[in-house]
Design a protein around this motif. Structure first.
Motif, PDB file in Angstrom:
ATOM      1  N   ALA A  26       5.792  28.599 -14.986  1.00 29.62           N
ATOM      2  CA  ALA A  26       4.515  28.437 -14.273  1.00 29.62           C
ATOM      3  C   ALA A  26       3.808  29.785 -14.135  1.00 29.62           C
ATOM      4  CB  ALA A  26       4.748  27.822 -12.900  1.00 29.62           C
ATOM      5  N   THR A  27       4.566  30.844 -13.937  1.00 29.11           N
ATOM      6  CA  THR A  27       3.990  32.181 -13.792  1.00 29.11           C
ATOM      7  C   THR A  27       3.432  32.687 -15.109  1.00 29.11           C
ATOM      8  OG1 THR A  27       5.511  32.701 -11.995  1.00 29.11           O
ATOM      9  CG2 THR A  27       4.471  34.566 -13.096  1.00 29.11           C
ATOM     10  N   THR A  28       4.207  32.573 -16.187  1.00 31.62           N
ATOM     11  CA  THR A  28       3.757  33.108 -17.474  1.00 31.62           C
ATOM     12  C   THR A  28       2.600  32.311 -18.059  1.00 31.62           C
ATOM     13  OG1 THR A  28       5.496  31.878 -18.655  1.00 31.62           O
ATOM     14  CG2 THR A  28       5.962  34.176 -18.065  1.00 31.62           C
ATOM     15  N   ASP A  29       2.382  31.101 -17.587  1.00 30.41           N
ATOM     16  CA  ASP A  29       1.236  30.307 -18.036  1.00 30.41           C
ATOM     17  C   ASP A  29      -0.073  30.741 -17.378  1.00 30.41           C
ATOM     18  OD1 ASP A  29       2.748  28.820 -19.783  1.00 30.41           O
ATOM     19  OD2 ASP A  29       2.931  27.066 -18.470  1.00 30.41           O
ATOM     20  N   CYS A  30       0.001  31.580 -16.358  1.00 33.05           N
ATOM     21  CA  CYS A  30      -1.199  32.027 -15.649  1.00 33.05           C
ATOM     22  C   CYS A  30      -1.926  33.117 -16.441  1.00 33.05           C
ATOM     23  CB  CYS A  30      -0.836  32.564 -14.263  1.00 33.05           C
ATOM     24  SG  CYS A  30      -0.265  31.292 -13.136  1.00 33.05           S
ATOM     25  N   ILE A  31      -3.242  33.032 -16.467  1.00 36.06           N
ATOM     26  CA  ILE A  31      -4.067  34.023 -17.150  1.00 36.06           C
ATOM     27  C   ILE A  31      -3.925  35.369 -16.449  1.00 36.06           C
ATOM     28  CG2 ILE A  31      -6.458  34.677 -17.666  1.00 36.06           C
ATOM     29  CD1 ILE A  31      -7.026  31.658 -17.952  1.00 36.06           C
ATOM     30  N   GLY A  32      -3.754  36.413 -17.241  1.00 35.20           N
ATOM     31  CA  GLY A  32      -3.614  37.763 -16.697  1.00 35.20           C
ATOM     32  C   GLY A  32      -2.185  38.234 -16.594  1.00 35.20           C
ATOM     33  N   VAL A  33      -1.230  37.309 -16.781  1.00 33.30           N
ATOM     34  CA  VAL A  33       0.190  37.673 -16.746  1.00 33.30           C
ATOM     35  C   VAL A  33       0.646  37.930 -18.177  1.00 33.30           C
ATOM     36  CG1 VAL A  33       2.530  36.923 -16.171  1.00 33.30           C
ATOM     37  CG2 VAL A  33       0.622  36.330 -14.667  1.00 33.30           C
ATOM     38  N   VAL A  34       1.098  39.144 -18.448  1.00 30.03           N
ATOM     39  CA  VAL A  34       1.624  39.481 -19.771  1.00 30.03           C
ATOM     40  C   VAL A  34       3.012  38.877 -19.924  1.00 30.03           C
ATOM     41  CG1 VAL A  34       2.302  41.364 -21.304  1.00 30.03           C
ATOM     42  CG2 VAL A  34       0.267  41.584 -19.885  1.00 30.03           C
ATOM     43  N   GLY A  35       3.794  38.909 -18.851  1.00 34.86           N
ATOM     44  CA  GLY A  35       5.137  38.341 -18.884  1.00 34.86           C
ATOM     45  C   GLY A  35       5.909  38.676 -17.634  1.00 34.86           C
ATOM     46  N   MET A  36       7.136  38.220 -17.625  1.00 32.98           N
ATOM     47  CA  MET A  36       8.039  38.509 -16.520  1.00 32.98           C
ATOM     48  C   MET A  36       8.729  39.839 -16.812  1.00 32.98           C
ATOM     49  SD  MET A  36       7.388  35.893 -14.741  1.00 32.98           S
ATOM     50  CE  MET A  36       8.552  36.083 -13.404  1.00 32.98           C
ATOM     51  N   ARG A  56      14.677  35.137 -15.966  1.00 26.47           N
ATOM     52  CA  ARG A  56      15.393  36.360 -15.595  1.00 26.47           C
ATOM     53  C   ARG A  56      14.555  37.270 -14.707  1.00 26.47           C
ATOM     54  NH1 ARG A  56      17.156  39.242 -20.511  1.00 26.47           N
ATOM     55  NH2 ARG A  56      17.774  40.811 -18.998  1.00 26.47           N
ATOM     56  N   GLY A  57      13.244  37.070 -14.686  1.00 27.97           N
ATOM     57  CA  GLY A  57      12.385  37.868 -13.820  1.00 27.97           C
ATOM     58  C   GLY A  57      12.118  37.186 -12.488  1.00 27.97           C
ATOM     59  N   VAL A  58      12.927  36.173 -12.170  1.00 24.87           N
ATOM     60  CA  VAL A  58      12.721  35.362 -10.969  1.00 24.87           C
ATOM     61  C   VAL A  58      13.992  35.353 -10.133  1.00 24.87           C
ATOM     62  CG1 VAL A  58      12.142  33.062 -10.096  1.00 24.87           C
ATOM     63  CG2 VAL A  58      11.151  33.848 -12.259  1.00 24.87           C
ATOM     64  N   ASN A  59      13.841  35.558  -8.834  1.00 23.23           N
ATOM     65  CA  ASN A  59      14.946  35.371  -7.892  1.00 23.23           C
ATOM     66  C   ASN A  59      14.581  34.197  -7.004  1.00 23.23           C
ATOM     67  OD1 ASN A  59      16.377  37.657  -8.802  1.00 23.23           O
ATOM     68  ND2 ASN A  59      15.123  38.967  -7.518  1.00 23.23           N
ATOM     69  N   VAL A  60      15.504  33.250  -6.869  1.00 20.80           N
ATOM     70  CA  VAL A  60      15.269  32.063  -6.049  1.00 20.80           C
ATOM     71  C   VAL A  60      16.310  32.022  -4.940  1.00 20.80           C
ATOM     72  CG1 VAL A  60      15.197  29.549  -6.019  1.00 20.80           C
ATOM     73  CG2 VAL A  60      14.324  30.776  -8.002  1.00 20.80           C
ATOM     74  N   TYR A  61      15.826  31.795  -3.720  1.00 17.15           N
ATOM     75  CA  TYR A  61      16.700  31.667  -2.562  1.00 17.15           C
ATOM     76  C   TYR A  61      16.459  30.278  -1.979  1.00 17.15           C
ATOM     77  CZ  TYR A  61      16.374  36.667  -3.289  1.00 17.15           C
ATOM     78  OH  TYR A  61      16.373  37.917  -3.860  1.00 17.15           O
TER      79      TYR A  61
END
Length: 120
Positions: A26-36, A56-61
């Motif tokens: 969901a994050t990488t699909d956003c415009i302006g995000v090059v990547g995680m 791998r660029g995400v931490n979930v609690y």
């Protein structure tokens, strides 16, 4: 801890890796995000992750039926970071809640770098 939901027929348990994958995509699909970004704590070096490794660029609690998410991102040079962050917040929250039925309590976005995106 894994995400848990109780239904009339029993429990649904969602692994944190699944939640991280949803949030990363969901994050990488956003415009302006090059990547995680993956941060090497030993060297302090930030590495751009390919889309298939976005989790791998995400931490979930997870606690009970609530999720807290921490996203490490690299943005494109020249974009409004606050606009990109707002877009990420809305997208990640809506997709995680829609797909999992869990409540997103908090999303922290850590901008680890800026990259010039080749338009060619």
């Amino acid at each position: 801890m894994k995400g848990k939901m109780n239904t009339d027929m029993g429990k649904i348990i969602i692994d944190r890796d699944v939640l991280a994958k949803y949030a990363g995509i969901a994050t990488t699909d956003c415009i302006g995000v090059v990547g995680m970004a993956a941060v090497n704590m030993k060297d302090g070096v930030t590495k751009l992750l390919k889309k298939e490794n976005a989790d791998r660029g995400v931490n979930v609690y997870v606690s009970e039926d609530r999720i807290k998410v921490e996203l490490h991102i690299i943005v494109a040079y020249g974009v409004s970071i606050s606009a990109v962050a707002r877009n990420i917040l809305e997208s990640v929250q809506s997709k995680l809640e829609q797909y999992t039925g869990l409540t997103v309590e908090r999303i922290n976005i850590i901008v680890e770098g800026v990259r010039i995106v080749d338009e060619g």
